[in-house]
Structure formats: structure tokens, C-alpha cells
Design a protein around this motif. Structure first.
Motif, mmCIF file in Angstrom:
data_model
loop_
_atom_site.group_PDB
_atom_site.id
_atom_site.type_symbol
_atom_site.label_atom_id
_atom_site.label_comp_id
_atom_site.label_asym_id
_atom_site.label_seq_id
_atom_site.Cartn_x
_atom_site.Cartn_y
_atom_site.Cartn_z
ATOM 1 N N THR A 1 0.831 -1.201 0.000
ATOM 2 C CA THR A 1 0.000 0.000 0.000
ATOM 3 C C THR A 1 0.868 1.255 0.000
ATOM 4 O O THR A 1 1.842 1.343 0.753
ATOM 5 C CB THR A 1 -0.908 0.008 1.240
ATOM 6 O OG1 THR A 1 -1.762 -1.116 1.195
ATOM 7 C CG2 THR A 1 -1.751 1.277 1.277
ATOM 8 N N GLU B 1 -7.220 -4.436 -10.229
ATOM 9 C CA GLU B 1 -7.785 -5.530 -9.441
ATOM 10 C C GLU B 1 -9.247 -5.743 -9.805
ATOM 11 O O GLU B 1 -10.151 -5.703 -8.967
ATOM 12 C CB GLU B 1 -7.629 -5.245 -7.940
ATOM 13 C CG GLU B 1 -7.867 -6.455 -7.041
ATOM 14 C CD GLU B 1 -6.933 -7.618 -7.364
ATOM 15 O OE1 GLU B 1 -7.355 -8.763 -7.165
ATOM 16 O OE2 GLU B 1 -5.803 -7.388 -7.820
ATOM 17 N N HIS C 1 -3.271 -7.210 -6.416
ATOM 18 C CA HIS C 1 -3.099 -7.384 -4.980
ATOM 19 C C HIS C 1 -2.948 -8.869 -4.663
ATOM 20 O O HIS C 1 -2.141 -9.255 -3.822
ATOM 21 C CB HIS C 1 -4.288 -6.789 -4.224
ATOM 22 C CG HIS C 1 -4.509 -5.344 -4.538
ATOM 23 N ND1 HIS C 1 -5.764 -4.784 -4.638
ATOM 24 C CD2 HIS C 1 -3.634 -4.345 -4.805
ATOM 25 C CE1 HIS C 1 -5.640 -3.495 -4.937
ATOM 26 N NE2 HIS C 1 -4.369 -3.222 -5.050
ATOM 27 N N ASP D 1 -3.025 -9.370 1.919
ATOM 28 C CA ASP D 1 -3.742 -8.539 0.946
ATOM 29 C C ASP D 1 -3.640 -7.092 1.386
ATOM 30 O O ASP D 1 -4.162 -6.710 2.412
ATOM 31 C CB ASP D 1 -5.230 -8.943 0.850
ATOM 32 C CG ASP D 1 -5.430 -10.019 -0.205
ATOM 33 O OD1 ASP D 1 -4.468 -10.290 -0.924
ATOM 34 O OD2 ASP D 1 -6.558 -10.538 -0.293
ATOM 35 N N SER D 2 -2.967 -6.308 0.626
ATOM 36 C CA SER D 2 -2.794 -4.893 0.978
ATOM 37 C C SER D 2 -3.244 -4.023 -0.173
ATOM 38 O O SER D 2 -2.436 -3.516 -0.916
ATOM 39 C CB SER D 2 -1.338 -4.609 1.313
ATOM 40 O OG SER D 2 -0.513 -5.026 0.252
ATOM 41 N N PRO D 3 -4.545 -3.929 -0.364
ATOM 42 C CA PRO D 3 -5.034 -3.138 -1.484
ATOM 43 C C PRO D 3 -4.664 -1.683 -1.342
ATOM 44 O O PRO D 3 -4.650 -1.125 -0.268
ATOM 45 C CB PRO D 3 -6.562 -3.313 -1.406
ATOM 46 C CG PRO D 3 -6.817 -3.624 0.021
ATOM 47 C CD PRO D 3 -5.642 -4.380 0.505
ATOM 48 N N GLU D 4 -4.407 -1.082 -2.504
ATOM 49 C CA GLU D 4 -4.047 0.343 -2.508
ATOM 50 C C GLU D 4 -5.258 1.188 -2.681
ATOM 51 O O GLU D 4 -6.098 0.897 -3.475
ATOM 52 C CB GLU D 4 -3.061 0.603 -3.644
ATOM 53 C CG GLU D 4 -2.528 2.026 -3.652
ATOM 54 C CD GLU D 4 -1.391 2.195 -4.640
ATOM 55 O OE1 GLU D 4 -0.518 3.010 -4.374
ATOM 56 O OE2 GLU D 4 -1.380 1.514 -5.650
#
Length: 638
Positions: free
Chosen positions: A426, A553, A584, A635-638
Motif C-alpha cells: 500500500t 484488481e 493485490h 492482501d494490501s489493497p491500494e
């Protein structure tokens, strides 16, 4: 949650400057403004004439009554002389000033003609007043049409950073509430200002004609009223500015909470949201109360001054009638004129209240129109024909804030037909790379090349037409499914729409709906699931047939089985197209031609999935962490 309020409202240059800018909005309708003035002059002139004619009718009645009570056969002069000799001087002066004929009663013929004239005058005044109001409505709506058009165009010229700094609710409040308030202000104030000023001038002239002394008494109220109005208006302007600024803040908070109500309820934060609403609601209550109270003092104050004027006119007028200096009809007309004189003064005082509110809204709209815009497109832009999809970043540097550097001296190439995956934690700058490619933001230095051409040398529209984008958040507008699918290709045939729907697994669930492709969706997608909405956005990108594809994504909101089907469809869609995939879940980009591992705005590794795993570096650590650590950290969604 982001901040509830918008940015600070720009300090107004002055009441005069804002008013002048408002008047410029009306300049395209100059001839209509002239017509409003003409209609206003005629309407007011007729309205001002009526009390004088009505006063003459009163004199006819009063003269008839007195004449009938006088001894017939004896001249009025003799009877006046007899009254003087008997010591009734005041009564003699009063009778001498009258047109009474001894022994003759009311002249109903003359009275009827005067009353018919009054009726005709009032009807004509009403007609011209109606015409004035109609033309004024046209002027105001034309001005608001142009203002809304300019604001709408302005929104598309604002940089993305503007919308990040302002809450959506505050921007919407400026575009809707403030413009509506401005329209209401202009609609009511233009006609009233013209009519009030003309009425004051016309009535003042008639009062001077009837009795200069009484006119001087009436005029004394003008400076008193002006001083009171100015003192109150200075305080109310500040309060109205606070009121409309707070309105934007409250709208922003409500819009944010309404949009995210499912999240609010899922986390059981209803009470917290309600409590968070109270401070803004309290501020709006206080500012609105102060604005309305302060400005509301104007009318009662003006009424009080008007009543004092009425008492003075009645007393002095009665003395003049008793002394024979003025007829009873003249006093009646003057009393009407004094009311007509004080009424527009009160209206002007009330208009100050309305104008303060309207100017506060106008300043908020003008602040939006004056906001800094994105750099204009080149005057002689490069026009590309068919795009191969060769994308190159050359020494690109960019930051959202000069104090916080993000991307520095970044370079990479994406060859035509390649699938480029962008991975990283992120805040690494993955989405920023796509934003720069789409020219949502312009680079601080360096260049981005599309088929060897710097995208800065192209128009933004031309760049974006070459790129299809599927975001993580599925955005649909209110309309049918067919219209949503064809949004990027409005000329697509029915066969092409259905083919795109079948290729992306949309067709089967659409046909299960009662209205099929004619099903109307709301802006939130109606009853469709998140996965179904995402499938429609993917089909929309398929149908647009772009040369370059960006997938942020795009499969994160669908189940595993649907994801497999979409990946197959995307494989066909990416064929012969350059594709950028922000990933991701790293398991979804194993087949990418090139994987860019990004950290702190810098590409630390690039290569294929197997090569990067064998290297055992940053990408390998990210990949292994998704299978060895909890999902919340993997899971490190931006």
C-alpha cells in the motif's frame, strides 16, 4: 472518514465586486433588462397616479356632502364671509378651499368617471407589472442556465487534486443549493429593486406636488432607514457566509455517510454517525439562526419607522386640512403615498437580507469557477492514428505534495501486446502510475511516451480514448444495462453488445432478469450483486475495444469460479493489446509478460513470475507472504 467540510471559502473582494460580477451574468440579455426597466417605469407611474385620482374622487364625495348641507340660492363666497363674520374662521377657510356648490349634492357622473379611471389605471399597472415579472424570470433563468453550463464545464477542467481536497457534498452544494439560492435571490430582487426605487422617486414627486411640508416629514425617514439597514446588513453578511459554508459541510457529511451506509451498519457505527452529525447540525442551526435573526430585524425596524412617519403625516395633514391649506382628498392621497413611500423602503431593507444570502452563495460558486484549472491541452496536438500500444516511462518523477516525494526518476517499457503487472505494498505508487498514464495527473518531470509520442503533446481526451479502464469499484450510472454496456461505444450494434456480454459472462444473468438488457439500474447498480456489477464494467471495457487496457484488481469482487471465467475472458481481451494489471492477489498475475515490483515509488524488480521467484527478492517475499501470513496482512489493497 475524510474531513466533513470543504475547503475554506475565499474571502470576498467586496460587496460591490460580487454585485458587479452578478450583473455581468445578465449582460447577454441587455435588451430584456431594458424592457424590464420600461415595464417597471410604466407600471410604477400608473400605480403612483392612482392615489391622486382616488383622492379627487374623495373630494367629489366630500364636496357633494358639504354642498348639499349649504343653503341653496346663496353663493359659497357669501356663506364663507358669513362664517368669518361669526368668528368661525377655521371653518370658513376650510369651506373656501373646497369646490362645494351650495344646494348641489354628489356629482355621480364625475365620481363614476374617476372610479373607472382608477380601475383602468390599476389594471394597466398590473399588466405591465406582470410583463415585467415574466421577462425578469426569463433573464434570471437564462443567466442561471449559463452559470450552470460554465460550472459543469469547469468541473471537467479541475485537477483531480481539487476533488481530493473538497468533499463531494460541498461541491454538490455549490452546484445545486448555492445556484438555486442565487436564482431565487435574483428572481425576487431584480423586480423589487427596480420597482422600489422607481416607486420611491415617483411617490416623492407626487408628495412634493401635494404638500412640500408633508413631503419633508416623510423624507426624514430615509436617512434613518438607510443607517439602520447598513448597520444590520454588515452583521448579517458575515452570518450568511457562515450559514452557506456550514450547509456545504453538513451536505458533505450526509453524502459520505449515505454512500457508505452499508459499511456503517456492518460495523455497527450508526450511533457514532448520528453523534458525528450533531456538531455540524448545531453549527448550521446557530449560523442560520443568527443570519435569519439579524437580517429579520430589518423589517420590524423599518415598520416601526414607517408607523412614526404615518403618525406625523396624519397629525400635520389634519392641521393643514383644518386650516384650508389642503383638501381632505389631498390628505387621503398623501397618506396612501406615505404608505407607498415607506413600503418600498421596507422592501429594500428586506432585500438586503436576501441579497446577503444570495451574494454568499454567489461567492461560493465564483470561488469554484475561479479555482485553479489543469494545464490546457496543446494548441497543435499530435494526433495518432491506430495505436500499437508501445508505452514507455522515461525518468518520470511525481508527487502529490512537494513535501512528500513519491515517484522519482522511474523508467520502464511496455511493448505492444504485453501484459504488465504492477505489484507492491500500500502506498507504493501502483495506482499513481496508472493515473499518470491516463493523465489524471501530469508528471513533474520526465515523459510518458505512447508509440514514441509524449502524451503531453496529445490532448487528454485523445490519450484516454486509447485506454480502457476497469476499476476495483464498479461504477454504473442510472440507465439500462444496455446503455451501461455501450457507454464507451455508443455506436455499438445490438450484436456487438451481446457478443461482449457473452464473452464476459454477463449475458446469462442479464437474460434471467425480467426486463433483460432493458433492466434499469440505479447509480448503485440496483439489485445486482457486486460481482455482477463488476462483470458489466468488464464487458463495457471489452466493447470499447481500446488499444491499451488497465485493470485495477478487476476481479477482486467476484467469486473464485467467476474469477476463473473472467480471467479467461480477459486473456482474450488482452490479446494484441498492451495491458496494465494492478494486482493485490499475486496468484492472478502469474502469466503476465512483465511484473513490476514497486516500493516507495521505485521499481525495485522486474521480470516474469518464475524469474522473480527464483531471484528470491522483494517480489518473492510478497508472493510467499500471501500464503504464509493472515489475509489481513497479505492482501494490501491500494
Amino acid at each position: 472518514m475524510h474531513g466533513r467540510g470543504g475547503g475554506p471559502t475565499a474571502k470576498p473582494a467586496s460587496f460591490r465586486a460580487s454585485s458587479a460580477r452578478l450583473l455581468r451574468l445578465l449582460s447577454p440579455d441587455t435588451w430584456r433588462v431594458a424592457a424590464v426597466l420600461v415595464f417597471g417605469v410604466v407600471s410604477v407611474a400608473l400605480a403612483v397616479t392612482a392615489p391622486k385620482v382616488l383622492g379627487d374622487a374623495t373630494n367629489v364625495i366630500f364636496d357633494g356632502v358639504i354642498g348639499a348641507s349649504l343653503a341653496p340660492g346663496v353663493s359659497k363666497a357669501d356663506q364663507v364671509q358669513a362664517l368669518r363674520e361669526s368668528g368661525q374662521t377655521q371653518l370658513a377657510d376650510m369651506l373656501a378651499a373646497m369646490d362645494a356648490v351650495p344646494g348641489q349634492g354628489i356629482n355621480f357622473t364625475t365620481l363614476g368617471m374617476l372610479l373607472m379611471a382608477v380601475l383602468g389605471i390599476y389594471l394597466a399597472s398590473f399588466f405591465f407589472g406582470w410583463a415585467q415579472a415574466r421577462v425578469t424570470a426569463r433573464i434570471v433563468q437564462n443567466a442561471m442556465y449559463r452559470l450552470r453550463r460554465d460550472v459543469d464545464a469547469k468541473l471537467f477542467r479541475l485537477p483531480m487534486s481539487h476533488f481530493q481536497q473538497q468533499s463531494r457534498g460541498d461541491v454538490l452544494s455549490r452546484v445545486t443549493n448555492d445556484i438555486d439560492n442565487l436564482a431565487q435571490t435574483l428572481s425576487q430582487s431584480i423586480t423589487q429593486v427596480i420597482t422600489s426605487v422607481l416607486t420611491i422617486l415617483g411617490v416623492l414627486g407626487m408628495m412634493l406636488w401635494i404638500s412640500p411640508l408633508l413631503a419633508m416629514i416623510a423624507v426624514l425617514t430615509v436617512p434613518v432607514s438607510a443607517v439602520v439597514t447598513v448597520l444590520i446588513a454588515k452583521r448579517s453578511q458575515v452570518q450568511f457566509k457562515a450559514q452557506w459554508k456550514t450547509t456545504g459541510e453538513v451536505n458533505g457529511y450526509i453524502e459520505e455517510m449515505f454512500t457508505g451506509q452499508d459499511v456503517v451498519k456492518a460495523f455497527g457505527q450508526q450511533e457514532r454517525v448520528v453523534e458525528g452529525f450533531h456538531p455540524g447540525n448545531e453549527r448550521l442551526y446557530e449560523s442560520s439562526f443568527r443570519a435569519q435573526f439579524v437580517s429579520g430585524v430589518i423589517m420590524p425596524t423599518m415598520t416601526f419607522i414607517s408607523n412614526l412617519n404615518y403618525v406625523a403625516v396624519a397629525v400635520v395633514g389634519g392641521i393643514q386640512v383644518a386650516g384650508g391649506a389642503l383638501s381632505i382628498g389631498g390628505v387621503q392621497a398623501f397618506v396612501q403615498y406615505s404608505r407607498q413611500f415607506s413600503q418600498p423602503l421596507g422592501q429594500l431593507g428586506g432585500l438586503i437580507n436576501m441579497l446577503q444570502s444570495g451574494l454568499a452563495s454567489a461567492e461560493r460558486v465564483f470561488a469554484l469557477l475561479d479555482a485553479e484549472e489543469i494545464a490546457p491541452d496543446p494548441r497543435d496536438p499530435v494526433r495518432l492514428g491506430k495505436v500499437r500500444g508501445d508505452v514507455a516511462f522515461r525518468h518520470v518523477s511525481f508527487s502529490y505534495s512537494p513535501q512528500v516525494p513519491l515517484i522519482q526518476d522511474l523508467s520502464f517499457d511496455a511493448k505492444p501486446g504485453q501484459t504488465v503487472a504492477i505489484v507492491g505494498p500500500t502506498g507504493a505508487g501502483k495506482t499513481t502510475l496508472v493515473n499518470l498514464l491516463m493523465r489524471f495527473y501530469d508528471v513533474d518531470s520526465g515523459e510518458i511516451l505512447l508509440d514514441g509520442v509524449n502524451t503531453m503533446a496529445m490532448t487528454r481526451d485523445d490519450v484516454r480514448r486509447r485506454i480502457g479502464m476497469v476499476l476495483q469499484d464498479a461504477w454504473l450510472f442510472e440507465g439500462t444495462i444496455r446503455e451501461n454496456l455501450a457507454y464507451g461505444a455508443p455506436d455499438a450494434t445490438e450484436e456487438q453488445i451481446i457478443a461482449a456480454a457473452k464473452a464476459t459472462h454477463v449475458d446469462h444473468f442479464v437474460r434471467s432478469l425480467p426486463e433483460g438488457y432493458d433492466t434499469v439500474l440505479g447509480s448503485d447498480g440496483g439489485s445486482l450483486s457486486q460481482g455482477q456489477r463488476q462483470l458489466i464494467t468488464i464487458a463495457r471495457a471489452w466493447l470499447a475495444n481500446p488499444s491499451i487496457l488497465v485493470l485495477d484488481e478487476a476481479t477482486s469482487s467476484v467469486d473464485t469460479r467467476t474469477e476463473v471465467a473472467i480471467r479467461l475472458a480477459m486473456g482474450a481481451l488482452r490479446e494484441a493489446r498492451t495491458s496494465f494489471v494492478i494486482a493485490h492477489r499475486l496468484s492472478t498475475i502469474r502469466d503476465a509478460d512483465v511484473i513490476l515490483a514497486v516500493r516507495n515509488g521505485e521499481i525495485v524488480e522486474q521480470g516474469t513470475h518464475e524469474a522473480l521467484l527464483d531471484a528470491g527478492g522483494f517480489y518473492a517475499q510478497l508472493y510467499q507472504s500471501q500464503f504464509s501470513e493472515p489475509a489481513s496482512t497479505a492482501d494490501s489493497p491500494e
